[in-house]
Write an enzyme that holds these catalytic residues in place. Structure first.
Site, PDB file in Angstrom:
ATOM      1  N   GLY A  96      -4.386  -3.370   6.281  1.00 55.50           N
ATOM      2  CA  GLY A  96      -3.862  -4.530   5.578  1.00 55.50           C
ATOM      3  C   GLY A  96      -4.554  -5.825   5.938  1.00 55.50           C
ATOM      4  O   GLY A  96      -4.891  -6.636   5.074  1.00 55.50           O
ATOM      5  N   ARG A  97      -4.812  -6.032   7.228  1.00 52.81           N
ATOM      6  CA  ARG A  97      -5.433  -7.291   7.664  1.00 52.81           C
ATOM      7  C   ARG A  97      -6.915  -7.358   7.321  1.00 52.81           C
ATOM      8  O   ARG A  97      -7.535  -8.405   7.481  1.00 52.81           O
ATOM      9  CB  ARG A  97      -5.217  -7.458   9.164  1.00 52.81           C
ATOM     10  CG  ARG A  97      -5.766  -6.300  10.002  1.00 52.81           C
ATOM     11  CD  ARG A  97      -5.140  -6.287  11.394  1.00 52.81           C
ATOM     12  NE  ARG A  97      -5.557  -5.178  12.218  1.00 52.81           N
ATOM     13  CZ  ARG A  97      -5.021  -3.958  12.169  1.00 52.81           C
ATOM     14  NH1 ARG A  97      -4.081  -3.680  11.288  1.00 52.81           N
ATOM     15  NH2 ARG A  97      -5.424  -3.000  12.987  1.00 52.81           N
ATOM     16  N   LYS A 113      10.646  -2.087  12.733  1.00 49.54           N
ATOM     17  CA  LYS A 113      10.987  -1.636  11.375  1.00 49.54           C
ATOM     18  C   LYS A 113      11.999  -0.488  11.425  1.00 49.54           C
ATOM     19  O   LYS A 113      12.967  -0.448  10.655  1.00 49.54           O
ATOM     20  CB  LYS A 113       9.724  -1.171  10.641  1.00 49.54           C
ATOM     21  CG  LYS A 113       8.745  -2.273  10.292  1.00 49.54           C
ATOM     22  CD  LYS A 113       7.571  -1.685   9.522  1.00 49.54           C
ATOM     23  CE  LYS A 113       6.576  -2.744   9.109  1.00 49.54           C
ATOM     24  NZ  LYS A 113       5.439  -2.169   8.351  1.00 49.54           N
ATOM     25  N   GLU A 164      10.622  -5.535   3.001  1.00 48.26           N
ATOM     26  CA  GLU A 164      10.676  -6.938   2.604  1.00 48.26           C
ATOM     27  C   GLU A 164      10.073  -7.147   1.219  1.00 48.26           C
ATOM     28  O   GLU A 164      10.599  -7.898   0.390  1.00 48.26           O
ATOM     29  CB  GLU A 164       9.932  -7.811   3.622  1.00 48.26           C
ATOM     30  CG  GLU A 164      10.475  -7.783   5.035  1.00 48.26           C
ATOM     31  CD  GLU A 164       9.718  -6.828   5.922  1.00 48.26           C
ATOM     32  OE1 GLU A 164       9.562  -7.134   7.108  1.00 48.26           O
ATOM     33  OE2 GLU A 164       9.280  -5.758   5.423  1.00 48.26           O
ATOM     34  N   GLU A 189      -3.240  -8.162  15.848  1.00 50.03           N
ATOM     35  CA  GLU A 189      -2.795  -6.845  15.399  1.00 50.03           C
ATOM     36  C   GLU A 189      -3.872  -5.796  15.650  1.00 50.03           C
ATOM     37  O   GLU A 189      -3.569  -4.625  15.869  1.00 50.03           O
ATOM     38  CB  GLU A 189      -2.434  -6.884  13.909  1.00 50.03           C
ATOM     39  CG  GLU A 189      -1.616  -5.674  13.453  1.00 50.03           C
ATOM     40  CD  GLU A 189      -1.011  -5.862  12.078  1.00 50.03           C
ATOM     41  OE1 GLU A 189       0.197  -6.131  11.990  1.00 50.03           O
ATOM     42  OE2 GLU A 189      -1.757  -5.741  11.086  1.00 50.03           O
ATOM     43  N   HIS A 204      -3.253 -34.664  17.502  1.00 54.16           N
ATOM     44  CA  HIS A 204      -2.029 -35.437  17.718  1.00 54.16           C
ATOM     45  C   HIS A 204      -0.846 -34.510  17.993  1.00 54.16           C
ATOM     46  O   HIS A 204       0.307 -34.936  17.876  1.00 54.16           O
ATOM     47  CB  HIS A 204      -1.756 -36.319  16.503  1.00 54.16           C
ATOM     48  CG  HIS A 204      -2.836 -37.327  16.263  1.00 54.16           C
ATOM     49  ND1 HIS A 204      -2.809 -38.599  16.787  1.00 54.16           N
ATOM     50  CD2 HIS A 204      -4.003 -37.234  15.581  1.00 54.16           C
ATOM     51  CE1 HIS A 204      -3.901 -39.252  16.431  1.00 54.16           C
ATOM     52  NE2 HIS A 204      -4.646 -38.445  15.678  1.00 54.16           N
ATOM     53  N   LYS A 239       0.832  -1.205   0.000  1.00 54.51           N
ATOM     54  CA  LYS A 239       0.000   0.000   0.000  1.00 54.51           C
ATOM     55  C   LYS A 239       0.868   1.258   0.000  1.00 54.51           C
ATOM     56  O   LYS A 239       0.618   2.207  -0.743  1.00 54.51           O
ATOM     57  CB  LYS A 239      -0.941  -0.007   1.192  1.00 54.51           C
ATOM     58  CG  LYS A 239      -1.875   1.192   1.244  1.00 54.51           C
ATOM     59  CD  LYS A 239      -3.025   0.978   2.219  1.00 54.51           C
ATOM     60  CE  LYS A 239      -2.567   0.811   3.633  1.00 54.51           C
ATOM     61  NZ  LYS A 239      -3.705   0.680   4.576  1.00 54.51           N
TER      62      LYS A 239
END
Length: 525
Positions: A267-268, A500, A215, A354, A385, A209
């Protein structure tokens, strides 16, 4: 009616809840299983195995009214500034349809803007599929790889994987369309995704965005280098961007195309924007993502139609606050009994933690009560398990949120040992819920199951695209409602920024001696 913002501990109904007796599973019954069930849009929510009864629920419903959660949702949907930290609107509901009034600011109709970008993504995908748009050497695109991180990866990846059988069902596309995701700046992530890809047939979707995500830009450079080394003379013509109109990426005409989002979509919460839709339209065509969006909108619209007692996302949110702030449970496990949803808990982890991992209220004042829980999960029966040992007999009680479907998604199954695979799956789930809640006595202390582990289940007939959309909306709205109840801002994420900033100081040789010492230790191996 004026809307008031106050802390949870200031609410009279919260104080009344603190004096309530906890529900005992000694009163668990078949009648309760039928009674504590509510129908949502495309799915149902059963909370019979939660530690609530009519008296507790009544106070919780009154708490929702006292905190005016539906009124706050209306303000949010109508474009009022609900992200107080960044002083922004919160418009992810508008991505999948208009709920109330149009949201217009500075001459822009945001419903129209989001609809236009959605149609642009769909049209672009159709031109790619029909080979009107091809790679720089004239070869059709067959492999689509999204480059993004956080909300630009977890949601789109989880939804694509959940619906992947629909790619295989598209006639002629089972071996043609391949989809991948690169998120980690670790170069091994990209190496795995690119190992079997053909540069001439590969299209990258670069999602950032801001256009500055370290990254993501590093991985984009790696992808462009891979294309160049593969003989592609114009590698940026094998890449589209999903970004904001003001980002550096948007200013470049070198890319094949650009699709836009804005600062009003966290973003999420961006799966239903171009962040998710670009790759989904490329993977599935128009029909499947459109059904997914319809399911999301139907679940959103239910908030307007349903009363407090008939709103599954709100009930889920209220019970979650009760578990966190009255019963003191700091964790929640999300356990889908569907292999298709194997990355869904990872997305919900970001969505919840977040959003509601906050220590101050909407005004910035410190809170004196707990907010968002730790979220984790894996699909059943695999988790049985693995970590179910702690869930059954550990010292901490972990509330459980199951997800299940009566039918398998693909529809192919066999009968073995007198039952089908799907029947075994659901039998395991039913048994786990009863085992968690009722427990088992034994003279052998190692075989004692205390029970009293609360559980709920979201369930539907089959994991259709519309059902998946409704389920995702359920969790987005649950998180939103809990933010309203806790009086926090669920729509910023300042907690991810410090790391960051410090990373940049290392890479720019401006780190403090302490940070430099730690970095040097790692660089030296």
């Amino acid at each position: 009616m004026a809307v008031e913002y106050k802390n949870l501990t200031e609410c009279s109904r919260f104080k009344a809840l603190q004096k309530c007796n906890m529900f005992s599973f000694e009163h668990f019954s078949e009648e309760r299983i039928r009674k504590y069930n509510v129908k949502g849009a495309e799915y149902q929510y059963n909370y019979a195995a939660k530690q609530v009864d009519d008296s507790i629920l009544s106070l919780l419903f009154e708490l929702a009214q006292e905190q005016q959660v539906k009124e706050k949702f209306t303000k949010l949907a109508n474009g009022e500034t609900m992200n107080t930290g960044e002083k922004r609107m919160v418009l992810h509901h508008a991505l999948r349809g208009q709920l109330d009034t149009a949201v217009v600011q500075d001459g822009r109709d945001y419903h129209a803007f989001y609809r236009e970008e959605r149609e642009r993504c769909a049209d672009f995908a159709e031109k790619v599929h029909s080979e009107q748009i091809t790679g720089s050497t004239g070869k059709p695109f067959r492999t689509f790889i999204q480059i993004g991180i956080g909300g630009s990866d977890l949601g789109p990846r989880a939804i694509y994987l959940a619906l992947k059988p629909y790619v295989d069902s598209i006639e002629g596309n089972a071996t043609r369309r391949k989809v991948g995701f690169i998120s980690n700046v670790d170069p091994d992530d990209a190496a795995v995704q690119l190992a079997d890809a053909d540069p001439e047939h590969t299209l990258f979707i670069l999602v950032s965005k801001s256009g500055t995500t370290q990254e993501t830009l590093t991985n984009a450079a790696l992808a462009l280098d891979w294309l160049s080394r593969g003989g592609i003379r114009d590698p940026k013509k094998h890449m589209v961007c999903v970004t904001s109109e003001s980002s550096p990426l948007a200013q470049s005409s070198e890319y094949l195309d650009s699709f836009f989002i804005d600062d009003y979509i966290g973003g999420r919460y961006s799966v239903s924007s171009a962040v998710g839709l670009c790759i989904l339209f490329l993977a599935f065509g128009k029909e499947v993502p459109s059904q997914f969006l319809d399911g999301m909108h139907a679940a959103d619209a239910l908030i307007y139609k349903a009363g407090v007692e008939s709103n599954p996302a709100l009930i889920d949110a209220l019970i979650g606050v009760y578990e966190r702030n009255i019963l003191g449970y700091p964790y929640t496990a999300v356990l889908p009994y569907s292999q298709a949803l194997h990355r869904f808990p990872a997305h919900l982890q970001q969505l919840d933690m977040e959003s509601n991992g906050k220590q101050s209220n909407r005004s910035g004042a410190a809170l004196n009560y707990s907010t968002g829980p730790v979220i984790f999960g894996e699909p059943g029966t695999n988790g049985q398990h693995s970590f179910y040992q702690l869930l059954h007999q550990g010292t901490d009680i972990v509330p459980l949120q199951f997800i299940a479907f009566a039918q398998s998604q693909i529809g192919r199954d066999i009968e073995y040992a007198s039952s089908t695979s799907q029947k075994k799956l659901l039998a395991n789930l039913a048994a786990q819920i009863i085992a968690f809640t009722m427990g088992k006595a034994s003279e052998n202390p190692h075989k004692v199951f205390k029970g009293g582990r609360p559980a709920s289940v979201l369930y539907a007939k089959k994991l259709l695209p519309s059902v998946l959309g409704a389920l995702l909306s359920h969790f987005e709205n649950k998180v939103m409602f809990q933010g309203f109840l806790w009086n926090i801002n669920s729509f910023d994420q300042e907690g991810v920024q410090l790391g960051k900033v410090l990373t940049d100081t290392v890479l720019n040789n401006q780190a403090s001696p302490l940070l430099r010492s730690m970095a040097d230790l790692l660089f030296e191996g």
